[in-house]
Design a protein around this motif. Structure first.
Motif, mmCIF file in Angstrom:
data_model
loop_
_atom_site.group_PDB
_atom_site.id
_atom_site.type_symbol
_atom_site.label_atom_id
_atom_site.label_comp_id
_atom_site.label_asym_id
_atom_site.label_seq_id
_atom_site.Cartn_x
_atom_site.Cartn_y
_atom_site.Cartn_z
ATOM 1 N N PHE A 105 26.835 24.487 24.949
ATOM 2 C CA PHE A 105 26.676 25.851 25.437
ATOM 3 C C PHE A 105 27.441 26.068 26.739
ATOM 4 C CE2 PHE A 105 22.539 26.226 22.984
ATOM 5 C CZ PHE A 105 23.010 27.208 22.135
ATOM 6 N N PHE A 106 27.331 25.111 27.641
ATOM 7 C CA PHE A 106 27.971 25.233 28.951
ATOM 8 C C PHE A 106 29.482 25.370 28.834
ATOM 9 C CE2 PHE A 106 29.893 22.421 32.365
ATOM 10 C CZ PHE A 106 30.042 23.451 33.288
ATOM 11 N N LEU A 107 30.103 24.466 28.087
ATOM 12 C CA LEU A 107 31.555 24.483 27.946
ATOM 13 C C LEU A 107 32.029 25.693 27.153
ATOM 14 C CD1 LEU A 107 31.957 20.676 27.179
ATOM 15 C CD2 LEU A 107 32.628 21.834 29.297
ATOM 16 N N GLY A 108 31.271 26.072 26.104
ATOM 17 C CA GLY A 108 31.642 27.235 25.304
ATOM 18 C C GLY A 108 31.582 28.523 26.090
ATOM 19 N N ALA A 109 30.471 28.729 26.835
ATOM 20 C CA ALA A 109 30.325 29.946 27.629
ATOM 21 C C ALA A 109 31.375 30.009 28.739
ATOM 22 C CB ALA A 109 28.920 30.001 28.240
ATOM 23 N N THR A 110 31.671 28.855 29.340
ATOM 24 C CA THR A 110 32.697 28.816 30.382
ATOM 25 C C THR A 110 34.058 29.212 29.822
ATOM 26 O OG1 THR A 110 31.508 27.033 31.519
ATOM 27 C CG2 THR A 110 33.819 27.359 32.103
ATOM 28 N N GLU A 111 34.356 28.759 28.606
ATOM 29 C CA GLU A 111 35.649 29.073 28.003
ATOM 30 C C GLU A 111 35.791 30.568 27.729
ATOM 31 O OE1 GLU A 111 38.471 27.552 24.287
ATOM 32 O OE2 GLU A 111 37.096 26.197 25.329
ATOM 33 N N PHE A 112 34.693 31.233 27.373
ATOM 34 C CA PHE A 112 34.744 32.679 27.166
ATOM 35 C C PHE A 112 35.283 33.383 28.411
ATOM 36 C CE2 PHE A 112 31.835 32.280 23.515
ATOM 37 C CZ PHE A 112 32.384 33.226 22.669
ATOM 38 N N PHE A 113 34.716 33.059 29.562
ATOM 39 C CA PHE A 113 35.109 33.752 30.790
ATOM 40 C C PHE A 113 36.438 33.239 31.340
ATOM 41 C CE2 PHE A 113 30.665 34.807 30.489
ATOM 42 C CZ PHE A 113 30.660 36.149 30.865
ATOM 43 N N LEU A 114 36.788 32.004 31.015
ATOM 44 C CA LEU A 114 38.117 31.512 31.391
ATOM 45 C C LEU A 114 39.194 32.274 30.627
ATOM 46 C CD1 LEU A 114 39.946 29.520 32.875
ATOM 47 C CD2 LEU A 114 39.604 27.919 30.987
ATOM 48 N N LEU A 115 38.957 32.539 29.340
ATOM 49 C CA LEU A 115 39.900 33.327 28.546
ATOM 50 C C LEU A 115 40.017 34.751 29.089
ATOM 51 C CD1 LEU A 115 38.944 32.120 24.953
ATOM 52 C CD2 LEU A 115 41.043 31.592 26.199
ATOM 53 N N SER A 116 38.911 35.279 29.609
ATOM 54 C CA SER A 116 38.955 36.601 30.252
ATOM 55 C C SER A 116 39.826 36.572 31.501
ATOM 56 C CB SER A 116 37.532 37.057 30.629
ATOM 57 O OG SER A 116 36.701 37.128 29.514
ATOM 58 N N SER A 117 39.679 35.521 32.288
ATOM 59 C CA SER A 117 40.494 35.365 33.495
ATOM 60 C C SER A 117 41.974 35.256 33.155
ATOM 61 C CB SER A 117 40.048 34.127 34.282
ATOM 62 O OG SER A 117 38.687 34.217 34.649
ATOM 63 N N MET A 118 42.272 34.551 32.071
ATOM 64 C CA MET A 118 43.662 34.407 31.641
ATOM 65 C C MET A 118 44.226 35.735 31.153
ATOM 66 S SD MET A 118 43.363 30.721 29.670
ATOM 67 C CE MET A 118 45.095 30.616 29.244
ATOM 68 N N ALA A 119 43.385 36.553 30.520
ATOM 69 C CA ALA A 119 43.819 37.884 30.081
ATOM 70 C C ALA A 119 44.139 38.761 31.288
ATOM 71 C CB ALA A 119 42.731 38.539 29.224
ATOM 72 N N TYR A 120 43.304 38.673 32.326
ATOM 73 C CA TYR A 120 43.555 39.443 33.543
ATOM 74 C C TYR A 120 44.849 38.983 34.215
ATOM 75 C CZ TYR A 120 42.959 41.330 38.244
ATOM 76 O OH TYR A 120 43.161 41.986 39.443
ATOM 77 N N ASP A 121 45.086 37.676 34.188
ATOM 78 C CA ASP A 121 46.322 37.129 34.750
ATOM 79 C C ASP A 121 47.542 37.688 34.014
ATOM 80 O OD1 ASP A 121 47.805 35.018 36.389
ATOM 81 O OD2 ASP A 121 48.331 34.437 34.346
ATOM 82 N N CYS A 122 47.463 37.761 32.665
ATOM 83 C CA CYS A 122 48.565 38.342 31.874
ATOM 84 C C CYS A 122 48.761 39.817 32.219
ATOM 85 C CB CYS A 122 48.262 38.203 30.380
ATOM 86 S SG CYS A 122 48.427 36.531 29.742
ATOM 87 N N TYR A 123 47.647 40.514 32.410
ATOM 88 C CA TYR A 123 47.714 41.943 32.765
ATOM 89 C C TYR A 123 48.460 42.150 34.080
ATOM 90 C CZ TYR A 123 45.994 45.987 35.347
ATOM 91 O OH TYR A 123 45.914 47.095 36.149
ATOM 92 N N VAL A 124 48.110 41.372 35.092
ATOM 93 C CA VAL A 124 48.763 41.510 36.406
ATOM 94 C C VAL A 124 50.238 41.131 36.303
ATOM 95 C CG1 VAL A 124 48.789 40.746 38.803
ATOM 96 C CG2 VAL A 124 46.603 41.065 37.629
ATOM 97 N N ALA A 125 50.548 40.068 35.539
ATOM 98 C CA ALA A 125 51.930 39.591 35.422
ATOM 99 C C ALA A 125 52.839 40.621 34.770
ATOM 100 C CB ALA A 125 51.961 38.290 34.631
ATOM 101 N N ILE A 126 52.317 41.372 33.791
ATOM 102 C CA ILE A 126 53.143 42.329 33.050
ATOM 103 C C ILE A 126 53.068 43.735 33.641
ATOM 104 C CG2 ILE A 126 53.406 43.489 30.806
ATOM 105 C CD1 ILE A 126 52.571 40.886 29.490
ATOM 106 N N CYS A 127 51.882 44.149 34.061
ATOM 107 C CA CYS A 127 51.704 45.532 34.539
ATOM 108 C C CYS A 127 51.969 45.692 36.038
ATOM 109 C CB CYS A 127 50.285 46.013 34.207
ATOM 110 S SG CYS A 127 49.918 46.002 32.433
ATOM 111 N N ASN A 128 51.827 44.612 36.809
ATOM 112 C CA ASN A 128 52.095 44.673 38.246
ATOM 113 C C ASN A 128 52.916 43.461 38.690
ATOM 114 O OD1 ASN A 128 50.274 47.050 39.259
ATOM 115 N ND2 ASN A 128 48.927 45.804 37.960
#
Length: 315
Positions: A105-128
């Motif tokens: 549970f710990f590793l799975g839940a952490t990966e969910f929010f890590l993938l969210s962080s990576m999506a935000y990183d892609c957003y900043v890299a392309i949009c700003n």
């Protein structure tokens, strides 16, 4: 029926995927190869990112943690599964079972929010892109990683406390190849309704918050890409986040199929196949998804190898 709690519960028996010894032997070879590839792929990714200074950016910082989670995720499940396939001893202690489930549970839940962080990183890299170095500072990157681990740990702790309050009857047979939530709840002789509601709410919030972040990020990214006039510019922008989008789709798809569905639609066979996919196949695929489509990783690998060969030559 005799009730047992966590102080006097017997060992559990993991029935695995099949009773056939021939099929178990084949599965052992397949799962062992998958595990070795997972170890080499994810450990290699972490090593390359650490050794190559040019990859010391937020994007690869997140990617190294994703590899660490996949490596840990696999190690929590696969060694015990391999032992069960190879031997007739399919027992797992009560504490061992709940420890495996907690880390799962710990590793799975952490990966969910890590993938969210990576999506935000892609957003900043392309949009700003011009403000990317300022916005995605190392301080923010570390904060996002820390929050991901804290949320994962908190969700795992709450789930463990809920499961720990249950009593288990004479049956100790888990019809699965690891200590997963649904088959363990099925062994309880106490009412699991409140426990299931709490776990379902936590899982739903996890998916909704992280998936919303990813959807908004990629919605904005798509809108930005469509405004780019040149075809080469569109391709370059899309390739920046294509690997992440593939990884997200596979991970979320199998997880939602397994856990966020009505109880009456539970199917042991289908859920076991899905479980094999997200506990074994996805951690193996992620290094290849993120590296084969990434020229920087390939170039960094060549630089690391050449540097190592050069140092041997100098000696």
């Amino acid at each position: 029926m005799e009730r047992r709690n966590n102080t006097n519960a017997p060992d559990f028996i993991l029935m695995g995927l099949t009773d056939s010894e021939e099929i178990q032997q084949v599965l052992f070879i397949i799962f062992l190869l998958i595990y070795l590839i997972t170890l080499l792929g994810n450990a290699g990714m972490i090593l390359i990112i650490q050794l190559d200074f040019q990859l010391h950016t937020p994007m690869y910082f997140f990617l190294s943690h994703l590899s660490f989670l996949d490596l840990s995720y696999s190690t929590v499940i696969k060694p015990k599964t391999l032992v069960n396939l190879l031997t007739s001893n399919k027992y797992i202690s009560f504490r061992g079972c709940f420890t495996q489930m907690s880390f799962f549970f710990f590793l799975g839940a952490t990966e969910f929010f890590l993938l969210s962080s990576m999506a935000y990183d892609c957003y900043v890299a392309i949009c700003n892109p011009l403000h990317y170095p300022v916005i995605m500072s190392m301080r923010l990157s570390c904060a996002l990683i820390t929050v991901s681990y804290v949320i994962g740990f908190t969700e795992s702790l709450v789930n463990l406390l809920c499961m720990n309050s249950l009593h288990f009857c004479n049956s100790n047979v888990i019809y699965h190849f690891f200590c997963d939530l649904t088959p363990i709840l099925a062994l309880s002789c106490t009412d699991t309704h409140n426990t299931e509601i709490i776990i379902f709410i936590l899982a739903s919030l996890n998916v909704i918050v992280s998936l919303t972040t990813i959807s908004v990020s990629y919605g904005t990214i798509l809108s930005t890409i469509l405004k780019i006039s040149s075809t080469s510019g569109k391709c370059k922008a899309f390739s920046t986040c294509a690997s992440h989008l593939i990884g997200v789709t596979i991970f979320y798809g199998t997880t939602i199929f397994t856990y966020l569905k009505p109880k009456n639609s539970y199917s042991l066979g289908k859920d076991q196949v899905a479980s094999v996919f997200y506990t074994m196949v996805i951690p193996m695929l992620n290094p290849f998804i993120y590296s084969l489509r990434n020229k920087e990783v390939k170039t960094a690998f060549i630089r690391v190898v050449e540097k190592r060969e050069g140092s041997k030559f100098m000696k």
